[in-house]
Write a protein that holds these residues in place. Sequence first.
Motif: not given
Lengths: 373, 285
Positions: B155-157, B122-126, B131-135, B222-225
């Motif tokens: 990237x493991x996501x 389900x990580x792939x659904x979000x 995810x990125x902002x809090x992360x 991911x890398x952009x942020x």
Amino acid sequence: MSLKLTDIVKRFKTETVLDGVSLSVGRGETLVLFGPSGAGKTVLLRLIAGVVDPDGGTIEIEGRDMDGVEPEDRGIGMAFQNFALFPHMDAMANIASPLTARRTGREAIAETVGKVARMLKIDHVLHHKPKELSNGQKQRTALARALAGAPQILLLDDPLRNVDAKLRFEMRLELPRLLRSQDATVIYVTQDYKEAMALGDRIAVMNGHGIQQIGTPEDIYLRPANIEIARLFGDPVINLLDVVPEAADGSGGVQVRLSDQPVALVGGYAGTVGTDCVLGLRPEAMRFVDPGTPGAIPVEVEAETPLNEKTVTLTLTQRGREIMVSRPSGMPGPDQGTAYVAVDAKDALLFDRATGQRIAPGAHSPALQEDVA
Amino acid sequence: MDTVSPLERVLRGLAITVVILFFMFPIVWIFLMSFQTNETILRVPPSVVFEPTLTNYTALITGKLETAAGTLEIAFMRNLWNSLFLSTASVAVGLLLGVPAAYAFGRLKFRGSEDIAFTLLSFRFAPPLLVLLPLTIYFQKIGLADTYVGLIWVYQLIVLPLILWIVRGYFEDIPADIEYAYRIAGHSWFSTFRKIALPLAGPGIAAAGLLAFIFAWNNFIFALVLASADKQPVTVGALAFVTASGIQYGQVAAGIVLSIAPTFALALYAQRYLVEGLSLGAVKG
């Protein structure tokens, strides 16, 4: 006892597959687990092997409780029905796998594998991968793998199921010798009654969640515990006729009527008079006789099937019940139309129609027994 | 089946040509663009006839971008290296974690295993941004922002669920009896995993790794942020071609050609495994 099972229970979800199975097998003995598919034979083997855990009961090997003992520590060899060869290893490595587990030296492995392979006549294909082997060679490789470790207990799960008829016949002759040479306790699963009779020191008949009868092949064939077992053993299947035993005139014995001809029952069946029974007559317990023979039963000849060593005739009684009669090949048979059969009463079996259980003759009428013999 | 009429053969060929044109056209066009200057690319009407030039590639490789407004420093080769490193490391970590997990999910039916496996998928659904902002905030707090370790972790996501689900199907396709047979022969479960399960699932693991590599390579957000210029992969680095004096189409095209080349080569090489890997598990053989 080399192997002892006590009150084994196994459920899959809500379905109970084994319900209180107890069994003990002595060292060097070959026990055949026989039964129709779905009777739980394979599950029982897997429980012994330790790849499936029982929901109840204990399994002991050489007196040691196997609860919590991993499959690799049980000293077992197993041949699977589907062979379960390791597809990425050649036959040599497959057969050697029980030896590599014990860190046996290279030369010792080569020697043992060579010996087993020669015995099973697969020494010329040792460097072939499983997919390059014929079915018969696969089966022998699987068997060789099970034998290579010289296990105390050998589990053979219908090893001849997936091989052709010729090889099955050969192996049926070869296997008893092979198994005896192993000095192992053997559990052999099969659905083929001939295989069971040929290989088993004893046969355990499984049907409906458990073992219904354990005995020597002779026991099972001549004294089956119930109608189902009587039907499972024998080809063609046993003739089953609804009868009501009655007291025979004069002699004090018990007789049944087949097409109005009285057939005296051998043994003490006195208690069965007037009850609903099923008479079991093996096809070879009957023979064609000349018309006019006393006690001969008239039948209509329907069809004849010549098998190799015997000829089976399908006949109809006057009431339209089918009866199969077999005779050794070469013996003259009946003409079309009406024929007469006589019954070897000592080979007749009597079952309770309601429960299906066999009614064992009481030993209290020896006089009659001698009479017929 | 040699009863195909000539007309049918022609029509079939035509249909295939159309399909190939449709899918390959953008790639071919970009390939052609990479050998042109901005002027020839932007001329009206466009033409496939032009004087090929290697300036785009030399600009990328030397890191000096000549624009109308002057020379610009770009770190394309650095980005390419980052892509390679991030993708490879992510897949390596993903395989290390994912393959044993896949085996566990495939073989040991423990309580809640299906739920856990599904949660991982389900990580792939979000939406990644969710995810990125809090992360990002967490990462800044614990010092993982703008590090390779942090990026590989995130990237493991992408990588882990992919590997887990593909490889799991492969493990489930290995008949359990084969593993039982090895255990009964006297080998421990770990040795069975290593000598039986791993080799037999090998093609599946290769396919999953390859696919995960491609997915990681193509990741952008991911890398952009989470990464600054010196750790960004090519996907983000290509943004540098949007300059004050306009979009450098030629360099963008050359950058694309260079950045799809490794995955393209990998995919071509392992095409067979990929198709097998994706279809296996769906069709029980």
